[in-house]
Design a protein around this motif. Structure first.
Motif, PDB file in Angstrom:
ATOM      1  N   VAL B 121       0.846  -1.199   0.000  1.00  0.00           N
ATOM      2  CA  VAL B 121       0.000   0.000   0.000  1.00  0.00           C
ATOM      3  C   VAL B 121       0.883   1.251   0.000  1.00  0.00           C
ATOM      4  CG1 VAL B 121      -1.754   1.300   1.271  1.00  0.00           C
ATOM      5  CG2 VAL B 121      -1.812  -1.199   1.264  1.00  0.00           C
ATOM      6  N   PRO B 122       0.674   2.154  -0.948  1.00  0.00           N
ATOM      7  CA  PRO B 122       1.501   3.368  -0.974  1.00  0.00           C
ATOM      8  C   PRO B 122       1.233   4.255   0.260  1.00  0.00           C
ATOM      9  CG  PRO B 122       0.287   3.095  -3.029  1.00  0.00           C
ATOM     10  CD  PRO B 122      -0.275   2.102  -2.068  1.00  0.00           C
ATOM     11  N   HIS B 123       2.259   4.985   0.655  1.00  0.00           N
ATOM     12  CA  HIS B 123       2.112   5.884   1.810  1.00  0.00           C
ATOM     13  C   HIS B 123       0.986   6.880   1.607  1.00  0.00           C
ATOM     14  CE1 HIS B 123       5.164   5.118   4.846  1.00  0.00           C
ATOM     15  NE2 HIS B 123       5.893   4.634   3.869  1.00  0.00           N
ATOM     16  N   LEU B 124       0.821   7.326   0.358  1.00  0.00           N
ATOM     17  CA  LEU B 124      -0.213   8.319   0.086  1.00  0.00           C
ATOM     18  C   LEU B 124      -1.595   7.771   0.441  1.00  0.00           C
ATOM     19  CD1 LEU B 124      -0.812  11.099  -1.037  1.00  0.00           C
ATOM     20  CD2 LEU B 124      -0.969  10.100  -3.303  1.00  0.00           C
ATOM     21  N   VAL B 125      -1.821   6.510   0.074  1.00  0.00           N
ATOM     22  CA  VAL B 125      -3.100   5.871   0.387  1.00  0.00           C
ATOM     23  C   VAL B 125      -3.253   5.750   1.906  1.00  0.00           C
ATOM     24  CG1 VAL B 125      -4.471   3.775   0.117  1.00  0.00           C
ATOM     25  CG2 VAL B 125      -3.140   4.649  -1.805  1.00  0.00           C
ATOM     26  N   GLY B 126      -2.155   5.359   2.551  1.00  0.00           N
ATOM     27  CA  GLY B 126      -2.175   5.253   4.007  1.00  0.00           C
ATOM     28  C   GLY B 126      -2.513   6.596   4.651  1.00  0.00           C
ATOM     29  N   VAL B 222      17.096  -5.653  12.248  1.00  0.00           N
ATOM     30  CA  VAL B 222      16.173  -4.578  12.623  1.00  0.00           C
ATOM     31  C   VAL B 222      16.835  -3.225  12.380  1.00  0.00           C
ATOM     32  CG1 VAL B 222      14.978  -3.489  14.560  1.00  0.00           C
ATOM     33  CG2 VAL B 222      14.842  -5.957  14.245  1.00  0.00           C
ATOM     34  N   GLY B 223      18.122  -3.159  12.697  1.00  0.00           N
ATOM     35  CA  GLY B 223      18.859  -1.911  12.486  1.00  0.00           C
ATOM     36  C   GLY B 223      18.866  -1.513  11.032  1.00  0.00           C
ATOM     37  N   ALA B 224      19.140  -2.474  10.167  1.00  0.00           N
ATOM     38  CA  ALA B 224      19.175  -2.176   8.732  1.00  0.00           C
ATOM     39  C   ALA B 224      17.799  -1.693   8.270  1.00  0.00           C
ATOM     40  CB  ALA B 224      19.596  -3.411   7.958  1.00  0.00           C
ATOM     41  N   ALA B 225      16.760  -2.374   8.744  1.00  0.00           N
ATOM     42  CA  ALA B 225      15.406  -1.972   8.353  1.00  0.00           C
ATOM     43  C   ALA B 225      15.087  -0.576   8.889  1.00  0.00           C
ATOM     44  CB  ALA B 225      14.389  -2.978   8.870  1.00  0.00           C
ATOM     45  N   SER B 226      15.546  -0.309  10.126  1.00  0.00           N
ATOM     46  CA  SER B 226      15.279   0.996  10.740  1.00  0.00           C
ATOM     47  C   SER B 226      15.972   2.129   9.988  1.00  0.00           C
ATOM     48  CB  SER B 226      15.731   1.002  12.202  1.00  0.00           C
ATOM     49  OG  SER B 226      14.970   0.075  12.933  1.00  0.00           O
ATOM     50  N   VAL B 227      17.141   1.808   9.457  1.00  0.00           N
ATOM     51  CA  VAL B 227      17.843   2.825   8.684  1.00  0.00           C
ATOM     52  C   VAL B 227      16.996   3.237   7.479  1.00  0.00           C
ATOM     53  CG1 VAL B 227      19.799   3.183   7.147  1.00  0.00           C
ATOM     54  CG2 VAL B 227      20.161   2.209   9.401  1.00  0.00           C
ATOM     55  N   VAL B 228      16.386   2.228   6.870  1.00  0.00           N
ATOM     56  CA  VAL B 228      15.509   2.515   5.737  1.00  0.00           C
ATOM     57  C   VAL B 228      14.336   3.392   6.201  1.00  0.00           C
ATOM     58  CG1 VAL B 228      13.970   1.498   4.026  1.00  0.00           C
ATOM     59  CG2 VAL B 228      16.126   0.373   4.583  1.00  0.00           C
ATOM     60  N   VAL B 229      13.773   3.028   7.351  1.00  0.00           N
ATOM     61  CA  VAL B 229      12.644   3.788   7.890  1.00  0.00           C
ATOM     62  C   VAL B 229      13.061   5.231   8.176  1.00  0.00           C
ATOM     63  CG1 VAL B 229      11.008   3.988   9.802  1.00  0.00           C
ATOM     64  CG2 VAL B 229      11.559   1.738   8.870  1.00  0.00           C
ATOM     65  N   LEU B 230      14.218   5.365   8.827  1.00  0.00           N
ATOM     66  CA  LEU B 230      14.703   6.703   9.192  1.00  0.00           C
ATOM     67  C   LEU B 230      14.919   7.557   7.946  1.00  0.00           C
ATOM     68  CD1 LEU B 230      15.756   8.320  11.735  1.00  0.00           C
ATOM     69  CD2 LEU B 230      18.021   7.757  10.890  1.00  0.00           C
ATOM     70  N   ALA B 231      15.618   6.976   6.982  1.00  0.00           N
ATOM     71  CA  ALA B 231      15.915   7.727   5.763  1.00  0.00           C
ATOM     72  C   ALA B 231      14.621   8.114   5.066  1.00  0.00           C
ATOM     73  CB  ALA B 231      16.789   6.897   4.835  1.00  0.00           C
ATOM     74  N   PHE B 232      13.660   7.181   5.052  1.00  0.00           N
ATOM     75  CA  PHE B 232      12.409   7.486   4.363  1.00  0.00           C
ATOM     76  C   PHE B 232      11.621   8.578   5.072  1.00  0.00           C
ATOM     77  CE2 PHE B 232       7.896   7.215   3.845  1.00  0.00           C
ATOM     78  CZ  PHE B 232       7.795   7.355   2.474  1.00  0.00           C
ATOM     79  N   THR B 233      11.416   8.386   6.386  1.00  0.00           N
ATOM     80  CA  THR B 233      10.564   9.341   7.102  1.00  0.00           C
ATOM     81  C   THR B 233      11.197  10.729   7.144  1.00  0.00           C
ATOM     82  OG1 THR B 233      11.502   8.545   9.181  1.00  0.00           O
ATOM     83  CG2 THR B 233       9.375   7.653   8.532  1.00  0.00           C
ATOM     84  N   PHE B 234      12.518  10.775   7.153  1.00  0.00           N
ATOM     85  CA  PHE B 234      13.176  12.079   7.195  1.00  0.00           C
ATOM     86  C   PHE B 234      12.907  12.871   5.920  1.00  0.00           C
ATOM     87  CE2 PHE B 234      16.589  15.185   7.645  1.00  0.00           C
ATOM     88  CZ  PHE B 234      16.580  15.394   9.006  1.00  0.00           C
ATOM     89  N   GLY B 235      12.823  12.157   4.809  1.00  0.00           N
ATOM     90  CA  GLY B 235      12.621  12.867   3.550  1.00  0.00           C
ATOM     91  C   GLY B 235      11.210  12.759   3.012  1.00  0.00           C
ATOM     92  N   SER B 236      10.304  12.194   3.803  1.00  0.00           N
ATOM     93  CA  SER B 236       8.939  11.956   3.310  1.00  0.00           C
ATOM     94  C   SER B 236       8.205  13.256   3.015  1.00  0.00           C
ATOM     95  CB  SER B 236       8.166  11.138   4.335  1.00  0.00           C
ATOM     96  OG  SER B 236       6.792  11.142   4.019  1.00  0.00           O
ATOM     97  N   TYR B 237       7.494  13.250   1.900  1.00  0.00           N
ATOM     98  CA  TYR B 237       6.722  14.439   1.537  1.00  0.00           C
ATOM     99  C   TYR B 237       5.219  14.226   1.655  1.00  0.00           C
ATOM    100  CZ  TYR B 237       4.333  17.840  -1.336  1.00  0.00           C
ATOM    101  OH  TYR B 237       3.451  18.789  -1.770  1.00  0.00           O
ATOM    102  N   GLU B 238       4.722  13.126   1.057  1.00  0.00           N
ATOM    103  CA  GLU B 238       3.264  13.018   0.889  1.00  0.00           C
ATOM    104  C   GLU B 238       2.516  12.889   2.211  1.00  0.00           C
ATOM    105  OE1 GLU B 238       5.563  10.796   0.215  1.00  0.00           O
ATOM    106  OE2 GLU B 238       4.743   8.910  -0.530  1.00  0.00           O
ATOM    107  N   VAL B 239       3.107  12.169   3.175  1.00  0.00           N
ATOM    108  CA  VAL B 239       2.389  11.958   4.438  1.00  0.00           C
ATOM    109  C   VAL B 239       2.181  13.281   5.189  1.00  0.00           C
ATOM    110  CG1 VAL B 239       2.352  10.704   6.613  1.00  0.00           C
ATOM    111  CG2 VAL B 239       3.209   9.590   4.562  1.00  0.00           C
ATOM    112  N   PRO B 240       3.250  14.043   5.462  1.00  0.00           N
ATOM    113  CA  PRO B 240       3.004  15.331   6.125  1.00  0.00           C
ATOM    114  C   PRO B 240       2.242  16.321   5.243  1.00  0.00           C
ATOM    115  CG  PRO B 240       5.331  15.083   5.595  1.00  0.00           C
ATOM    116  CD  PRO B 240       4.690  13.753   5.339  1.00  0.00           C
ATOM    117  N   ALA B 241       2.356  16.176   3.921  1.00  0.00           N
ATOM    118  CA  ALA B 241       1.618  17.095   3.051  1.00  0.00           C
ATOM    119  C   ALA B 241       0.115  16.883   3.221  1.00  0.00           C
ATOM    120  CB  ALA B 241       2.023  16.894   1.592  1.00  0.00           C
TER     121      ALA B 241
END
Lengths: 412, 299
Positions: B121-126, B222-241
């Protein structure tokens, strides 16, 4: 439906201003595809051509109209319509500019643009638009070219470089179950209602197109009418007005939705707040379509709209042909078709809400049909809207107001 | 470090390495070519390179201007807070869920499948779903009204476009927790049970088994996955938009606001924010990996 064409990107204007100051670094665009002088020849040349029409694609109803009625009618004269939906008109202007800079002076990819305001002005400065053609259109006889609302585009003379397509007037949409007609008689009266009913009104944060209009509405009111804010930007006049305007809007903040702690990011969000009964009133460009939404049950049956006695900001929006379009003849034929009473009527009725750019009283057989269009209770008759319309201010004022609203109201 | 092996072994390893490099080359070329060029161009633009503007000049104004920009300063704090909360929150939740799922014998497969449902599910839909659910006229608010808890939309707590960013955080957690959980489950599936048994026979209590056996095993994954999460959420546009405020807004949103600004002179600022975002994510990832490394090796 609100027409959100402008979504200003004055950036390109800045670019061009700077460009104008530089010494001859810009290549003058030449109108390569010369269009025949006789309309019959234009029609002949247009036959078999495809018009790439760049337009804001955010309104499904209008897209259906272009894809259906317009395409069918255009096919009858041998013109194929290819609608290119864009999120913002500035995208089209940037594309034409880019092609210009790359030296594509005759085989551009844009043939027709739905445009107004700053994007038109930008194109004028860069000499992007083909001129002298709108008055040649046979259906231009239905357009009152002398009407200041048609002859000017956000304070800039059109100079026969774009053909009028729609007109729109801002209005206040309200729920008459919560707001009385007296409360919307004037901006001051409405402001009083807002104070008495905290949390039930808001506007999108400028530079949103509609939010910017709301701030301009207050600016006109504060200046005692639109007359004082016409012409090019004037620092002295601005300084006399700005402090009063910002303190008025800041003072209104606590009475707004969420106590003015935040503002919706878009007009769509504001319209949704109204549909969800979180607010009881909001400003919009163009009340057309409200009746349909009421009929569909998406808005309360008590939805009404009002224009203020002091005037409501109105503008026209247009069709422009880039000089580097390879299908200028077909673009002209399409523009002519769009200005025809039949097309203007169809556009007013289905999709609902696009007010005609033509003088409907001169529209022959269609004059009676236009007059007979029922006005839903939620909407206002075109004549009332046209009467209330006051002109937009020039872009230089708009930019300054938007920037200062952010620092003086939003970030306080 | 292991001792150097015999000569042949080394040569074989080198050959294998070369093979990997050759096989990876097309993908690397795309990544480096596309992203590298974009980043490079961005850097140039942020330093004033605007060939379409006559009279442009090299300048660091875009960066120095960010320092006393109210919107950007507020944005930086907000962005950091939201991404760190989302990353830590999803990691903790995921670890808990993974342990639970792992410990259930029956239905583990079903639970794992359920966890995977939301992944495509895309973040935008979420974000839109969160808006429909959590806004003051959303589903929860309507339920509260129906239950007689509230009498108007405004009575329901503001969870969207709010000061804290509850809906934004909720969307991040909803979307990222299953992702991290799946990764943790994969790590757990690799023979953690025998090790736990051994630890138990040696007298380790549950907490000790978790802390010294399970955690070090799953921490790298978990750390590797979290890095992905961190990098994504830091640069996320659509969710806060969708769910956030126009001001203060996260860096990606501010960058876009600046990029579409009416004034072309502001565009280097937009790109500068993008560059700052990239640098900040890289730094955060480095710090996060460092922390995890310590967590994984501490015995």
């Amino acid at each position: 439906m609100p027409v959100r064409l402008l979504r200003t990107t004055w950036s390109v204007a800045a670019l061009l201003l700077l460009g104008a100051c530089s010494t001859g670094s810009t290549v003058p665009a030449t109108s390569s595809a010369s269009v025949p002088a006789r309309w019959a020849d234009v029609l002949a040349e247009a036959k078999g051509q495809t018009v790439n029409w760049y337009m804001w694609g955010g309104d499904e109803g209008l897209n259906r109209y272009v894809d259906g009625w317009v395409s069918r009618e255009a096919a009858k004269v041998g013109v194929t319509v290819r609608q290119v939906k864009i999120a913002d008109t500035v995208d089209a202007v940037n594309k034409i500019l880019g092609e210009r800079q790359a030296g594509r002076t005759s085989d551009g990819s844009v043939d027709l643009v739905w445009v107004n305001g700053e994007n038109f002005a930008t194109g004028r400065q860069a000499d992007l638009w083909a001129c002298g053609w709108p008055s040649r259109l046979p259906n231009a006889r239905y357009v009152d070219l002398a009407d200041p609302a048609i002859a000017n585009d956000f304070g800039r003379p059109v100079e026969d470089c774009e053909a009028a397509w729609n007109t729109t007037t801002s209005a206040l949409v309200y729920d008459s179950a919560k707001v009385s007609a007296a409360d919307v008689g004037s901006l001051a009266a409405f402001e009083q209602w807002v104070r008495a009913h905290p949390g039930r009104f808001t506007y999108p944060a400028p530079p949103d197109f509609t939010g910017s209009m709301v701030v301009r509405t207050f600016a006109y009111d504060e200046a005692g009418g639109y007359q004082g804010l016409q012409g090019s930007f004037d620092q002295t006049r601005y300084d006399g007005l700005a402090p009063r305007l910002w303190s008025r809007l800041t003072a209104l903040g606590p009475s707004l939705w969420r106590g003015g702690d935040t503002y919706p990011a878009s007009q769509e969000a504001v319209a949704k707040l109204f549909a969800d009964a979180e607010i009881d009133a909001y400003f919009t460009y163009g009340v057309g379509g409200l009746g349909t939404q009421v009929a569909q049950g998406r808005l309360p049956a008590t939805t009404r709209s009002a224009v203020f006695s002091g005037g409501s900001i109105g503008n026209a929006n247009f069709l422009a042909i880039p000089k580097n379009s390879p299908h200028q003849a077909a673009a002209m034929v399409l523009a002519d078709l769009l200005q025809s009473p039949a097309a203007q009527y169809e556009k007013k009725v289905n999709p609902p809400g696009y007010d005609p750019a033509i003088d409907t009283t001169k529209a022959g057989d269609f004059a009676a049909r236009f007059a007979a269009i029922p006005v839903p209770a939620a909407e206002l008759p075109t004549t009332v809207l046209a009467e209330a319309a006051v002109p937009e201010m020039q872009a230089s004022w708009v930019t300054r107001l938007e920037k200062d609203w952010v620092s003086e109201v939003q970030q306080r | 470090m292991s001792a150097a092996g015999p000569d042949t072994e080394q040569r074989a390893a080198r050959r294998a390495g070369l093979r990997v490099a050759v096989l990876l080359a097309p993908a690397l070329l795309v990544v480096v070519g596309l992203f590298g060029t974009g980043l490079g161009l961005g850097l140039l633009q942020s330093l004033g390179y605007q060939p379409y503007l006559p009279g442009w000049s090299w300048t660091t104004d875009a960066y120095t201007g960010l320092l006393d920009d109210r919107a950007v300063r507020a944005s930086f704090v907000l962005t950091l807070r939201m991404s760190v909360l989302a990353t830590a929150g999803s990691a903790v939740l995921a670890l808990g869920i993974a342990m639970l799922v792992h410990s259930t014998r029956r239905g583990r497969r079903l639970l794992t499948a359920v966890l995977q449902v939301g992944l495509p599910v895309p973040h935008l839909v979420g974000a839109l779903a969160m808006s429909l659910m959590l806004s003051q006229s959303g589903l929860l608010s309507r339920l509260a009204y129906a239950a007689g808890l509230t009498s108007s939309p405004a009575d329901f707590p503001a969870l969207t476009q709010d000061r804290f960013g509850w809906a934004v955080l909720a969307e991040y957690l909803w979307k990222e927790t299953p992702f991290v959980t799946i990764v943790a489950l994969t790590a757990l599936a690799r023979g953690v049970a025998p090790l736990q048994d051994v630890a138990a026979t040696l007298g380790a209590r549950p907490w000790q088994r978790f802390r010294h056996v399970v955690l070090p095993l799953v921490a790298p994954a978990v750390g590797a996955a979290s890095v992905v999460v961190l990098a994504f959420t830091f640069g996320s546009y659509e969710v806060p938009a969708v769910l956030g405020r126009p001001y203060p807004a996260p860096l990606a949103v501010v960058a876009y606001q600046r990029f579409t600004d009416t004034d072309l002179a502001v565009r280097p600022q937009a790109v500068a924010i993008g560059v700052v975002l990239a640098v900040a994510v890289t730094a955060l990832v480095a710090v996060y990996l460092r922390l995890l490394d310590r967590l994984g090796t501490a015995r």
